[in-house]
Design a protein around this motif. Structure first.
Motif, PDB file in Angstrom:
ATOM      1  N   CYS A  58       0.902  -1.523   0.041  1.00 53.90           N
ATOM      2  CA  CYS A  58       0.226   0.104  -0.342  1.00 53.90           C
ATOM      3  C   CYS A  58       0.963   1.448   0.098  1.00 53.90           C
ATOM      4  N   GLU A  90      -0.123  -4.608   6.538  1.00 50.24           N
ATOM      5  CA  GLU A  90      -0.902  -4.638   6.680  1.00 50.24           C
ATOM      6  C   GLU A  90      -1.438  -6.339   6.096  1.00 50.24           C
ATOM      7  N   PRO A  91      -1.483  -6.212   5.150  1.00 47.21           N
ATOM      8  CA  PRO A  91      -1.251  -7.664   4.810  1.00 47.21           C
ATOM      9  C   PRO A  91      -0.459  -8.930   4.992  1.00 47.21           C
ATOM     10  N   CYS A 126      -0.797   2.905   4.495  1.00 47.05           N
ATOM     11  CA  CYS A 126      -1.198   1.742   5.403  1.00 47.05           C
ATOM     12  C   CYS A 126      -1.544   2.277   6.966  1.00 47.05           C
ATOM     13  N   ASP A 127      -2.718   1.011   7.402  1.00 51.60           N
ATOM     14  CA  ASP A 127      -2.907   1.398   8.291  1.00 51.60           C
ATOM     15  C   ASP A 127      -2.353   1.894   9.413  1.00 51.60           C
ATOM     16  N   ALA A 198      -3.314   2.682  -1.079  1.00 50.76           N
ATOM     17  CA  ALA A 198      -4.154   1.853   0.315  1.00 50.76           C
ATOM     18  C   ALA A 198      -5.304   1.985  -0.150  1.00 50.76           C
ATOM     19  N   CYS A 199      -5.661   0.833   0.309  1.00 52.58           N
ATOM     20  CA  CYS A 199      -7.139   0.530   0.542  1.00 52.58           C
ATOM     21  C   CYS A 199      -8.189   1.386  -0.145  1.00 52.58           C
ATOM     22  N   ALA A 205      -7.444   2.788   6.298  1.00 54.49           N
ATOM     23  CA  ALA A 205      -5.945   3.997   5.650  1.00 54.49           C
ATOM     24  C   ALA A 205      -6.697   5.056   5.388  1.00 54.49           C
TER      25      ALA A 205
HETATM   26 FE1  FES Z   1      -2.652  -1.422   3.112  1.00 52.81          FE
HETATM   27 FE2  FES Z   1      -5.412  -1.297   3.819  1.00 52.81          FE
HETATM   28  S1  FES Z   1      -4.234  -2.799   3.478  1.00 52.81           S
HETATM   29  S2  FES Z   1      -4.218   0.130   3.544  1.00 52.81           S
END
Ligand code: FES
Length: 576
Positions: A58, A90-91, A126-127, A198-199, A205
């Motif tokens: 991200c 996050e992933p 990312c978050d 990002a998502c 995020a």
């Molecule tokens: Fe990184 Fe959603 S997994 S912003």
């Protein structure tokens, strides 16, 4: 300090103004990067704190954005120096990035304080990268400006739109219910994530990037410009220019992030239907800055704010649509009468003034206060004998018919127990049951897992039921949805009453009255408590041991107890 961008009062002069062997070392080694001598003439040194990493996809484009920041810094007469910090993807990270948010914040804090910089740009996405960098920077206290990486382009697959996270959850449940093949599930992967960024739902995020506008710590439109839109590069350039001016104005992070700006962010979060994760992040950030701030502020400030945006996971559109519809400035302008409008932002101007001209361009995506998307925005803070120190629920993502509910508990002892039994056709569960998950909080997991939106058992899904009341000490992904009570405090592993719930107990959820009640007599609860085995962490060494011993509960922001507060920017010793 004068507005002149070159100034002998600058913090970096303690390194670069010296005429002795120390100054020789500081300048000489940096000159091996090709920096001209005039870079050390007293111009502001701007750190670019970069959370780029191949392992944080991200944030994979942040190296490129850093170059645009540098251009802006140079143009304004500053000297940019980019540095890496721990990145939290996050992933990929296990067991959960939240276990490492405070570790990354320590890295950021130490990296800023130990080095010769006068101001800092935080390049995040990312978050957890956003709160980690903000917390670390807050504990130093320099002029600080956030540049987010921006969201991915909307997902597209078989003629329909896909939203990060939200559709993964839908697909997963469709596969479990037998209405989607595994081949289709796999084929949707590439269509889901088709650009840098990002998502692109209003997950954590995007929530944090948007709240940076509400906090005033980012430039207008930081929250929603797509990652690959050239305007994201232009924003990065302008941020580089602006941070140099902020150094001249001594516009430090504690002047921008105040109790008023926290209020603005929380009102904005309500209007956005933002992530519940923002609760723990802003509580922790406030703790770093010494701002009085409690869970009750979330309910008080957000309670009467309707959800204005029709964005996944609460709605149907995505971040790209949101930007084209007017983005965060249009929402902030709608909220102008509810904000602390005088609060200064990194622009040097008040937040009300900054967003005064912002318009809504697409009323399907951004609604007005007069005609909101959903009447209930905000975060409901629940209390009762099951959550003495509070729990949270996001009404905009919940099913209205479940907001007042009484049902019998089906209890899972931890995440392993959940995975082992949730698909069991013999699980004694009905659509009215309340799914309870223990030992997934800050200490118990450890790191407060994002599994609070427990999967609906297949036998229930097959009845066409897609939501149930779920309660845990965990968090949930900002891209998730459902009638989900999260962040129960104290957590089970810290001796909270959640540890005492047994299968078949009656539980009452009453969101309008902010009540969460375990309908078991006190004497029986006392008996269970006396018989309960104390929580014992399995970690004997390393970061996990330090974390479990010092992490605070969700109502305190899940920071480590010894990291609360600030140590300022000064270092009184040199090593050479
Ligand atoms: Fe990184 Fe959603 S997994 S912003």
């Amino acid at each position: 300090m004068a507005d002149d961008p070159t100034d002998d009062d600058l913090r970096s002069r303690e390194w670069f103004a010296r005429q002795d062997s120390y100054g020789f070392i500081y300048r000489s080694w940096l000159k091996n990067q090709g920096h001209a001598a005039r870079m050390f003439d007293g111009r502001p040194v701007i750190g670019i704190c970069n959370t780029w990493s191949d392992l944080t996809p991200c944030n994979g484009h942040l190296r490129g954005l850093a170059e645009h920041v540098k251009r802006g810094v140079y143009e304004a007469g500053g000297f940019p120096l980019e540095f890496p910090v721990m990145s939290l993807g996050e992933p990929l990270m296990r067991p959960t990035t939240m276990l490492f948010r405070n570790l990354a914040a320590m890295d950021v804090e130490a990296s800023i304080r130990a080095n010769p910089m006068d101001g800092v740009i935080l390049l995040v996405g990312c978050d957890k990268t956003t709160p980690a960098c903000l917390m670390g920077a807050a504990s130093v206290g320099l002029p600080t400006l956030v540049v987010s990486g921006g969201p991915m382009l909307s997902g597209r697959w078989k003629g329909r739109t896909l939203g990060s996270g939200t559709d993964v959850i839908r697909f997963k449940e469709a596969v479990r219910a037998g209405t989607m093949s595994l081949e289709e599930f796999m084929a949707a992967e590439a269509a889901n994530s088709r650009s840098a960024g990002a998502c692109m739902t209003m997950g954590t995020a995007s929530t944090m990037a948007a709240l940076c506008e509400g906090l005033g710590i980012a430039l207008p439109d930081n929250g929603a410009i797509p990652a690959v839109d050239s305007r994201r590069q232009a924003l990065s350039f302008e941020a580089g220019r602006r941070i140099v001016a902020m150094v001249g104005e001594t516009l430090t992070i504690d002047r921008v992030i105040t109790r008023d700006s926290l209020k603005n962010a929380i009102v904005l979060n309500a209007a956005l239907g933002g992530s519940t994760n923002a609760v723990v992040h802003l509580l922790a950030l406030a703790g770093r800055l010494g701002i009085p701030h409690t869970l009750d502020d979330w309910d008080a400030w957000g309670r009467d704010v309707p959800c204005l945006v029709n964005l996944m996971p609460s709605g149907e559109y995505l971040m790209e649509d949101f930007y084209y519809a007017g983005g965060v400035p249009a929402v902030l302008n709608q909220l102008r009468d509810r904000l602390a409008g005088h609060q200064i932002t990194v622009t040097g101007r008040a937040i009300a003034e900054v967003n005064a001209a912002a318009e809504i361009h697409d009323a399907r995506v951004i609604r007005t206060l007069a005609e909101p998307f959903k009447p209930l925005g905000g975060i409901a803070v629940l209390r009762g004998n099951l959550a003495p120190d509070g729990a949270v629920l996001k009404p905009s993502a919940a099913s209205p018919h479940l907001l007042v509910h009484r049902g019998r508990a089906v209890v899972f002892a931890d995440s392993d127990d959940l995975k082992a039994r949730i698909d069991d056709p013999d699980l004694p569960v009905t659509p009215d049951s309340v799914l309870v998950l223990k030992n997934c909080g800050p200490k118990g997991y450890p790191g407060m897992a994002e599994i609070g939106n427990l999967p609906i058992p297949p036998k229930i899904l097959k009845q066409g039921v897609t939501d149930m009341v779920r309660i845990s000490d965990a968090r949930m992904s900002g891209t998730a949805y459902g009638t989900v009570v999260l962040h129960v405090a104290p957590e089970a592993a810290a001796g909270g009453p959640l540890a005492l719930v047994e299968d078949g107990d009656w539980i009452e959820l009453d969101v309008p009255n902010r009540r969460l009640h375990l309908d078991v007599p006190d004497a029986e609860l006392a008996r269970r408590r006396a018989a309960a085995a104390p929580f014992v962490s399995k970690y004997a060494r390393g970061w996990e041991k330090l974390y479990v011993e010092h992490v605070m509960q969700a109502d305190k922001g899940v920071d480590l107890d010894f990291l609360v507060g600030s140590s300022g920017p000064y270092v009184d010793k040199v090593s050479h």
